[in-house]
Design a protein around this motif. Structure first.
Motif, PDB file in Angstrom:
ATOM      1  N   UNK A  98       0.848  -1.197   0.000  1.00  9.25           N
ATOM      2  CA  UNK A  98       0.000   0.000   0.000  1.00  9.25           C
ATOM      3  C   UNK A  98       0.881   1.242   0.000  1.00  9.25           C
ATOM      4  N   UNK A  99       0.341   2.324  -0.522  1.00 10.01           N
ATOM      5  CA  UNK A  99       1.018   3.605  -0.446  1.00 10.01           C
ATOM      6  C   UNK A  99      -0.009   4.696  -0.205  1.00 10.01           C
ATOM      7  N   UNK A 100       0.448   5.780   0.368  1.00 13.46           N
ATOM      8  CA  UNK A 100      -0.420   6.925   0.639  1.00 13.46           C
ATOM      9  C   UNK A 100       0.267   8.177   0.133  1.00 13.46           C
ATOM     10  N   UNK A 101      -0.345   8.819  -0.855  1.00 15.48           N
ATOM     11  CA  UNK A 101       0.233  10.031  -1.429  1.00 15.48           C
ATOM     12  C   UNK A 101       0.003  11.210  -0.495  1.00 15.48           C
ATOM     13  N   UNK A 102       1.024  12.044  -0.338  1.00 15.22           N
ATOM     14  CA  UNK A 102       0.870  13.299   0.375  1.00 15.22           C
ATOM     15  C   UNK A 102      -0.036  14.225  -0.448  1.00 15.22           C
ATOM     16  N   UNK A 103      -0.661  15.204   0.157  1.00 13.81           N
ATOM     17  CA  UNK A 103      -1.467  16.155  -0.622  1.00 13.81           C
ATOM     18  C   UNK A 103      -0.636  16.840  -1.705  1.00 13.81           C
ATOM     19  N   UNK A 104      -1.221  16.961  -2.902  1.00 13.43           N
ATOM     20  CA  UNK A 104      -0.540  17.605  -4.017  1.00 13.43           C
ATOM     21  C   UNK A 104       0.613  16.804  -4.576  1.00 13.43           C
ATOM     22  N   UNK A 162       5.218 -10.301 -11.063  1.00 14.90           N
ATOM     23  CA  UNK A 162       5.281 -11.132  -9.869  1.00 14.90           C
ATOM     24  C   UNK A 162       6.601 -10.949  -9.137  1.00 14.90           C
ATOM     25  N   UNK A 163       7.694 -10.726  -9.888  1.00 15.71           N
ATOM     26  CA  UNK A 163       9.010 -10.613  -9.274  1.00 15.71           C
ATOM     27  C   UNK A 163       9.509  -9.177  -9.168  1.00 15.71           C
ATOM     28  N   UNK A 164       8.713  -8.196  -9.598  1.00 19.41           N
ATOM     29  CA  UNK A 164       9.198  -6.813  -9.554  1.00 19.41           C
ATOM     30  C   UNK A 164       8.033  -5.835  -9.590  1.00 19.41           C
ATOM     31  N   UNK A 165       8.134  -4.805  -8.738  1.00 19.43           N
ATOM     32  CA  UNK A 165       7.198  -3.685  -8.757  1.00 19.43           C
ATOM     33  C   UNK A 165       8.036  -2.412  -8.802  1.00 19.43           C
ATOM     34  N   UNK A 166       7.745  -1.528  -9.764  1.00 18.31           N
ATOM     35  CA  UNK A 166       8.491  -0.285  -9.915  1.00 18.31           C
ATOM     36  C   UNK A 166       7.527   0.892  -9.914  1.00 18.31           C
ATOM     37  N   UNK A 167       7.823   1.876  -9.056  1.00 18.22           N
ATOM     38  CA  UNK A 167       7.018   3.081  -8.936  1.00 18.22           C
ATOM     39  C   UNK A 167       7.919   4.290  -9.108  1.00 18.22           C
ATOM     40  N   UNK A 168       7.331   5.414  -9.500  1.00 23.75           N
ATOM     41  CA  UNK A 168       8.083   6.650  -9.649  1.00 23.75           C
ATOM     42  C   UNK A 168       7.357   7.803  -8.972  1.00 23.75           C
ATOM     43  N   UNK A 169       8.077   8.548  -8.137  1.00 23.70           N
ATOM     44  CA  UNK A 169       7.520   9.743  -7.496  1.00 23.70           C
ATOM     45  C   UNK A 169       7.834  10.926  -8.394  1.00 23.70           C
ATOM     46  N   UNK A 170       6.803  11.496  -8.992  1.00 24.07           N
ATOM     47  CA  UNK A 170       6.973  12.598  -9.942  1.00 24.07           C
ATOM     48  C   UNK A 170       6.837  13.956  -9.273  1.00 24.07           C
ATOM     49  N   UNK A 171       6.019  14.038  -8.231  1.00 26.18           N
ATOM     50  CA  UNK A 171       5.817  15.308  -7.536  1.00 26.18           C
ATOM     51  C   UNK A 171       5.378  15.007  -6.109  1.00 26.18           C
ATOM     52  N   UNK A 172       5.816  15.865  -5.165  1.00 20.69           N
ATOM     53  CA  UNK A 172       5.394  15.688  -3.785  1.00 20.69           C
ATOM     54  C   UNK A 172       6.087  14.511  -3.136  1.00 20.69           C
ATOM     55  N   UNK A 173       5.310  13.638  -2.490  1.00 16.24           N
ATOM     56  CA  UNK A 173       5.893  12.498  -1.798  1.00 16.24           C
ATOM     57  C   UNK A 173       4.823  11.493  -1.430  1.00 16.24           C
ATOM     58  N   UNK A 174       5.262  10.352  -0.900  1.00 13.97           N
ATOM     59  CA  UNK A 174       4.330   9.291  -0.531  1.00 13.97           C
ATOM     60  C   UNK A 174       4.973   8.405   0.521  1.00 13.97           C
ATOM     61  N   UNK A 175       4.115   7.769   1.322  1.00 16.48           N
ATOM     62  CA  UNK A 175       4.547   6.773   2.299  1.00 16.48           C
ATOM     63  C   UNK A 175       4.211   5.389   1.744  1.00 16.48           C
ATOM     64  N   UNK A 229       8.537  -0.150   5.747  1.00 19.96           N
ATOM     65  CA  UNK A 229       7.724   1.057   5.672  1.00 19.96           C
ATOM     66  C   UNK A 229       8.659   2.249   5.585  1.00 19.96           C
ATOM     67  N   UNK A 230       8.480   3.069   4.559  1.00 18.20           N
ATOM     68  CA  UNK A 230       9.370   4.208   4.359  1.00 18.20           C
ATOM     69  C   UNK A 230       8.626   5.279   3.579  1.00 18.20           C
ATOM     70  N   UNK A 231       9.245   6.456   3.497  1.00 15.01           N
ATOM     71  CA  UNK A 231       8.666   7.582   2.769  1.00 15.01           C
ATOM     72  C   UNK A 231       9.700   8.144   1.813  1.00 15.01           C
ATOM     73  N   UNK A 232       9.219   8.609   0.660  1.00 12.19           N
ATOM     74  CA  UNK A 232      10.054   9.292  -0.320  1.00 12.19           C
ATOM     75  C   UNK A 232       9.375  10.607  -0.656  1.00 12.19           C
ATOM     76  N   UNK A 233      10.103  11.706  -0.495  1.00 17.09           N
ATOM     77  CA  UNK A 233       9.536  13.029  -0.766  1.00 17.09           C
ATOM     78  C   UNK A 233      10.513  13.829  -1.611  1.00 17.09           C
ATOM     79  N   UNK A 234       9.973  14.659  -2.485  1.00 20.09           N
ATOM     80  CA  UNK A 234      10.760  15.606  -3.267  1.00 20.09           C
ATOM     81  C   UNK A 234      10.658  16.961  -2.596  1.00 20.09           C
TER      82      UNK A 234
END
Length: 282
Positions: free
Chosen positions: A85-91, A101-114, A140-145
């Motif tokens: 699961x992930x939760x996007x920060x506002x904006x 099955x063996x890989x999930x790739x996501x990209x943070x384009x703006x803001x941040x998410x947990x 559990x971690x967060x990535x923010x720009x």
């Protein structure tokens, strides 16, 4: 009245040896052509099966098209197919770059998410943000720009993550619970003002006897009052920052790195500038 031809004229006489040999050669040639077609049949079927398999694999890989989620004025929860699961920060804006099955790739384009990643040793979970890849197996971690689209900042709540330059295997940082990257410098504490001693009666002083002149003590030259303006090209900014750091002008090096990070957040050098700025502040 014409005479009727003899019936013997309709009969074919026995073929000569040369004619028989030619007939057998014709028969063998036809058999060879038939066997040749049969010989190529398994290979043709195999090639057709391989092409079909490639089409199926390509279709299955493209069956999960790239998706993106954009939050507005409030957090936005998202559930993935692997149970994470992930939760996007506002904006904020996060895209799904690949999901297998063996890989999930996501990209943070703006803001941040947990991110709440379901543990799975057989699956690689990767989050890409502004020139770095964050790789985990379950945590559990967060990535923010910073400033919306600036340099990335990674904070770990539990588990362990690795931070790599984007598309590379070299390691920038390995973080555990309650750790962040880049490391923020400790806040400077102003020294306490010295206490004023109590008034004491004046003491008579006498000039010291004349002696040999003391040797001169070299002192560092004061920094110039004015500095030339920082360049606008990101390559020149990084080069001048490295030059300033080598000669000991840490203040100008930090200012140039900060200018590169803020003015050119999408340049590949921005992540390196953030890393070097963290080292200078440490």
């Amino acid at each position: 009245m014409t005479s009727e031809p003899k019936r013997s004229s309709y009969l074919v006489t026995e073929a000569s040896p040369a004619e028989m040999a030619q007939q057998w050669r014709d028969v063998e040639a036809r058999i060879e052509r038939g066997l040749g077609r049969r010989r190529w049949l398994p290979l043709s079927l195999a090639l057709a099966g391989g092409a079909a398999a490639i089409v199926v694999l390509a279709w299955s890989y493209r069956a999960a098209p790239e998706r993106a989620w954009t939050s507005q004025g409030e957090p936005m929860p998202v559930a993935l197919a692997d149970g994470s699961r992930l939760e996007l920060r506002p904006g904020s804006q996060v895209s799904l770059l690949g999901e297998r099955k063996d890989e999930v790739r996501l990209g943070v384009l703006r803001g941040g998410a947990r991110f709440e990643v379901r543990p799975d040793p057989g699956r690689r979970f990767q989050v890409t943000a502004a020139g770095v890849d964050v790789v985990v197996t379950g945590t559990a971690f967060s990535v923010e720009l910073e400033s919306g689209q600036g340099a990335p900042r990674v904070s770990v709540e539990r588990g362990e993550v690795e931070v790599h330059p984007r598309g590379e295997t070299s390691l920038l940082a390995r973080l555990h619970a309650d750790e962040s990257w880049p490391t923020r410098p400790a806040p400077s504490v102003a020294p306490a003002a010295p206490s004023v001693p109590a008034a004491t009666p004046p003491v008579e002083t006498r000039p010291a006897p004349a002696g040999p002149a003391s040797p001169l003590v070299a002192t560092p030259a004061s920094a110039p009052a004015g500095r030339r303006p920082a360049p606008t090209d990101p390559r020149l900014l990084l080069e001048e920052a490295n030059t300033a750091r080598r000669i000991g002008d840490v203040e100008r090096a930090a200012a140039l790195l900060e200018t590169l990070r803020v003015r050119h957040p999408r340049d590949p050098r921005a992540a390196l500038a953030t890393f070097e700025l963290g080292r200078l502040r440490m």
